[in-house]
Design a protein around this motif. Sequence first.
Motif, PDB file in Angstrom:
ATOM      1  N   GLY A  31     -15.640 -13.014  -6.246  1.00 53.64           N
ATOM      2  CA  GLY A  31     -14.902 -13.668  -7.323  1.00 53.64           C
ATOM      3  C   GLY A  31     -14.357 -12.738  -8.377  1.00 53.64           C
ATOM      4  N   ALA A  32     -14.293 -11.444  -8.080  1.00 46.07           N
ATOM      5  CA  ALA A  32     -13.686 -10.492  -9.017  1.00 46.07           C
ATOM      6  C   ALA A  32     -12.173 -10.432  -8.783  1.00 46.07           C
ATOM      7  N   LYS A  33     -11.470 -10.079  -9.818  1.00 50.57           N
ATOM      8  CA  LYS A  33     -10.019  -9.913  -9.735  1.00 50.57           C
ATOM      9  C   LYS A  33      -9.757  -8.458  -9.329  1.00 50.57           C
ATOM     10  N   THR A  34      -9.364  -8.254  -8.078  1.00 46.39           N
ATOM     11  CA  THR A  34      -9.367  -6.898  -7.525  1.00 46.39           C
ATOM     12  C   THR A  34      -7.976  -6.456  -7.081  1.00 46.39           C
ATOM     13  N   LEU A  35      -7.752  -5.162  -7.176  1.00 47.03           N
ATOM     14  CA  LEU A  35      -6.496  -4.535  -6.754  1.00 47.03           C
ATOM     15  C   LEU A  35      -6.837  -3.297  -5.942  1.00 47.03           C
ATOM     16  N   LEU A  36      -6.172  -3.109  -4.810  1.00 43.27           N
ATOM     17  CA  LEU A  36      -6.359  -1.915  -3.983  1.00 43.27           C
ATOM     18  C   LEU A  36      -5.102  -1.062  -4.074  1.00 43.27           C
ATOM     19  N   LEU A  37      -5.286   0.241  -4.322  1.00 39.60           N
ATOM     20  CA  LEU A  37      -4.172   1.179  -4.393  1.00 39.60           C
ATOM     21  C   LEU A  37      -4.270   2.163  -3.233  1.00 39.60           C
ATOM     22  N   GLU A  38      -3.218   2.261  -2.425  1.00 37.55           N
ATOM     23  CA  GLU A  38      -3.213   3.122  -1.248  1.00 37.55           C
ATOM     24  C   GLU A  38      -1.984   4.042  -1.307  1.00 37.55           C
ATOM     25  N   ARG A  39      -2.211   5.317  -1.069  1.00 40.42           N
ATOM     26  CA  ARG A  39      -1.105   6.281  -1.167  1.00 40.42           C
ATOM     27  C   ARG A  39      -0.117   6.172  -0.003  1.00 40.42           C
ATOM     28  N   GLY A  40      -0.566   5.686   1.161  1.00 40.82           N
ATOM     29  CA  GLY A  40       0.309   5.565   2.328  1.00 40.82           C
ATOM     30  C   GLY A  40       1.078   4.263   2.341  1.00 40.82           C
ATOM     31  N   TYR A 162     -10.230  -7.493   6.936  1.00 37.71           N
ATOM     32  CA  TYR A 162     -10.957  -7.436   5.660  1.00 37.71           C
ATOM     33  C   TYR A 162      -9.970  -7.554   4.488  1.00 37.71           C
ATOM     34  N   LEU A 163      -8.885  -6.785   4.555  1.00 38.66           N
ATOM     35  CA  LEU A 163      -7.911  -6.822   3.455  1.00 38.66           C
ATOM     36  C   LEU A 163      -7.207  -8.176   3.404  1.00 38.66           C
ATOM     37  N   THR A 164      -6.883  -8.728   4.568  1.00 35.63           N
ATOM     38  CA  THR A 164      -6.198 -10.019   4.596  1.00 35.63           C
ATOM     39  C   THR A 164      -7.071 -11.104   3.964  1.00 35.63           C
ATOM     40  N   GLN A 165      -8.358 -11.078   4.270  1.00 34.35           N
ATOM     41  CA  GLN A 165      -9.242 -12.082   3.673  1.00 34.35           C
ATOM     42  C   GLN A 165      -9.312 -11.906   2.160  1.00 34.35           C
ATOM     43  N   ALA A 166      -9.324 -10.655   1.711  1.00 33.29           N
ATOM     44  CA  ALA A 166      -9.327 -10.420   0.261  1.00 33.29           C
ATOM     45  C   ALA A 166      -8.067 -10.989  -0.376  1.00 33.29           C
ATOM     46  N   VAL A 167      -6.920 -10.736   0.239  1.00 36.40           N
ATOM     47  CA  VAL A 167      -5.647 -11.207  -0.321  1.00 36.40           C
ATOM     48  C   VAL A 167      -5.591 -12.733  -0.335  1.00 36.40           C
ATOM     49  N   LYS A 168      -6.113 -13.356   0.692  1.00 32.42           N
ATOM     50  CA  LYS A 168      -6.114 -14.821   0.736  1.00 32.42           C
ATOM     51  C   LYS A 168      -7.001 -15.426  -0.358  1.00 32.42           C
ATOM     52  N   HIS A 169      -7.866 -14.596  -0.942  1.00 33.94           N
ATOM     53  CA  HIS A 169      -8.695 -15.065  -2.049  1.00 33.94           C
ATOM     54  C   HIS A 169      -8.214 -14.492  -3.381  1.00 33.94           C
ATOM     55  N   GLY A 170      -6.959 -14.111  -3.419  1.00 32.48           N
ATOM     56  CA  GLY A 170      -6.352 -13.740  -4.693  1.00 32.48           C
ATOM     57  C   GLY A 170      -6.310 -12.266  -5.007  1.00 32.48           C
ATOM     58  N   ALA A 171      -6.860 -11.426  -4.150  1.00 29.21           N
ATOM     59  CA  ALA A 171      -6.807  -9.989  -4.393  1.00 29.21           C
ATOM     60  C   ALA A 171      -5.383  -9.484  -4.147  1.00 29.21           C
ATOM     61  N   ALA A 172      -5.107  -8.277  -4.649  1.00 24.98           N
ATOM     62  CA  ALA A 172      -3.774  -7.708  -4.522  1.00 24.98           C
ATOM     63  C   ALA A 172      -3.871  -6.280  -3.990  1.00 24.98           C
ATOM     64  N   TYR A 173      -2.725  -5.731  -3.632  1.00 27.00           N
ATOM     65  CA  TYR A 173      -2.697  -4.358  -3.117  1.00 27.00           C
ATOM     66  C   TYR A 173      -1.352  -3.737  -3.460  1.00 27.00           C
ATOM     67  N   GLN A 174      -1.320  -2.421  -3.417  1.00 28.12           N
ATOM     68  CA  GLN A 174      -0.081  -1.663  -3.562  1.00 28.12           C
ATOM     69  C   GLN A 174      -0.103  -0.520  -2.563  1.00 28.12           C
ATOM     70  N   PHE A 175       0.945  -0.408  -1.737  1.00 29.97           N
ATOM     71  CA  PHE A 175       1.109   0.750  -0.862  1.00 29.97           C
ATOM     72  C   PHE A 175       2.050   1.757  -1.531  1.00 29.97           C
ATOM     73  N   HIS A 176       2.088   2.960  -0.992  1.00 26.67           N
ATOM     74  CA  HIS A 176       2.891   4.045  -1.583  1.00 26.67           C
ATOM     75  C   HIS A 176       2.543   4.208  -3.062  1.00 26.67           C
ATOM     76  N   PHE A 370     -17.574 -13.120 -12.664  1.00 30.85           N
ATOM     77  CA  PHE A 370     -17.173 -13.482 -11.306  1.00 30.85           C
ATOM     78  C   PHE A 370     -16.748 -14.951 -11.268  1.00 30.85           C
ATOM     79  N   ASN A 371     -15.717 -15.200 -10.499  1.00 34.07           N
ATOM     80  CA  ASN A 371     -15.251 -16.571 -10.291  1.00 34.07           C
ATOM     81  C   ASN A 371     -15.143 -16.813  -8.788  1.00 34.07           C
ATOM     82  N   PRO A 372     -16.293 -17.002  -8.127  1.00 38.81           N
ATOM     83  CA  PRO A 372     -16.286 -17.056  -6.656  1.00 38.81           C
ATOM     84  C   PRO A 372     -15.502 -18.244  -6.115  1.00 38.81           C
ATOM     85  N   PRO A 373     -14.868 -18.074  -4.958  1.00 35.31           N
ATOM     86  CA  PRO A 373     -14.082 -19.165  -4.366  1.00 35.31           C
ATOM     87  C   PRO A 373     -14.980 -20.329  -3.943  1.00 35.31           C
TER      88      PRO A 373
END
Length: 466
Positions: A31-40, A162-176, A370-373
Amino acid sequence: MKKQNDQIWDVIVIGGGVVGCAVHRKFALMGAKTLLLERGGDILSGASKANSALLHTGFDAPPESLELTCIQNGYREFMDIKDKMNLPLLQTGALVVAWSDEQLAKLPGIVEQAHRNGVMDVELIDKEEVYRREPKLAAGALAAVSVPGEAVMDPWSSPLAYLTQAVKHGAAYQFHCEVESGALEQGMWVLQTKKGEFRARLVINCAGINGDIVESICHPSPFQIKPRKGQFLIYDKAAAEDINAIILPVPTAITKGVLLTKTIFGNLLLGPTAEEQDDRWKAEVKQEVLEDLIRQGSKMLPSLYNYTVTATYAGLRPATEEKHYRIADYPEKQWICVGGIRSTGLTSALGVAQHIASLYLQNFSPLFEFNPPQEIIWPQMPVLSEYHQRDYQHEHNGGIVCHCELVTRREIEAVFDSDIPPECLGGLCRRTRAMMGRCNGFFCSNKVAEIINDRFENTLAVEVLK
């Protein structure tokens, strides 16, 4: 909607390898508000894109180590969730084969260590049983240790799940989005990246091969990454029929040695080497090394000489000065380091994520709520396994585009309609197997380019020319 740069994140995970994806998923499900940063341009752009793709039991891991705990917790969680996310597994088992009297003398110790590690179905088998199970092995095998729980997995679909499930629960990501610097300012991390500033209350460093550089953003890194290159050979699919189990060598004090295994995609894999180097990004293969690998493999399985090598690749593992995982938490700095995760990372990733979550809950003052789904969403991943039903076997698939790997037009188009479309050609290839067969894209790359059209902002032509 606020831009990601304008938001305050509970957690930023740096690095989109398998461990980063698993940690990202764990905090998102909590339930955390999460962001993943990836250089590729996609996940698995670094160390995680090249490995042996094995699900380990931990039978040979250091006893009572954090690595063993994470491997076994990760193994259990993967077995619990794989069917819920349509992730394939090839349960082959493994044999640690002794070819000399010196190696034979080590087998009882391997069994003893496995039992000490709680892997109780590991047993010693004699040479008659070895050849009953593996009739095409070379003459000279003296005995083996049987490890029934070792298995072959899809090394790319699992982290994507794993990443798809995170995104479906509101997580975000950035590539490059390479992180270049950062500072802790009034209880908030401000990270400078190729795409501007991002803010978070907690940073988790899962940067893999760049782990020590990212760690130096927080403080002088307590470890130095010493890249270890592993070169691999992929044989034509027919070769995979010549073994049943994963064939492992008796390890030495220096290396676990060269193994033979089926891949989930129906090929036979031989490797890896273990070569120290300074360069963090140059993962080239060398002809003389590959020839030596073929010699080593053929000593175990003479029929290898009958088959064609269809691909070669090399990966860089983020080794450090010490063998153990370099995981540490720094509550006063609102920072957790997850470094030095080497060849066992594909198996241990979910267990590492459990451990990181425990560290946060036990050692940190609450930095966020935490705000769990209310309900867990289980994404269904496309199946690329040669041993399961594929899309080309179903109707209305748009036709086969890549005939080597039997990839359909529908599979390629679906990647761009997914929750996490890739932003580079390598990501598309890993997610579909297009252009990864024996012709290496010679016959299908034009057709693939037509389907991609301008989705990669014309980077396809550049990457193909490379």
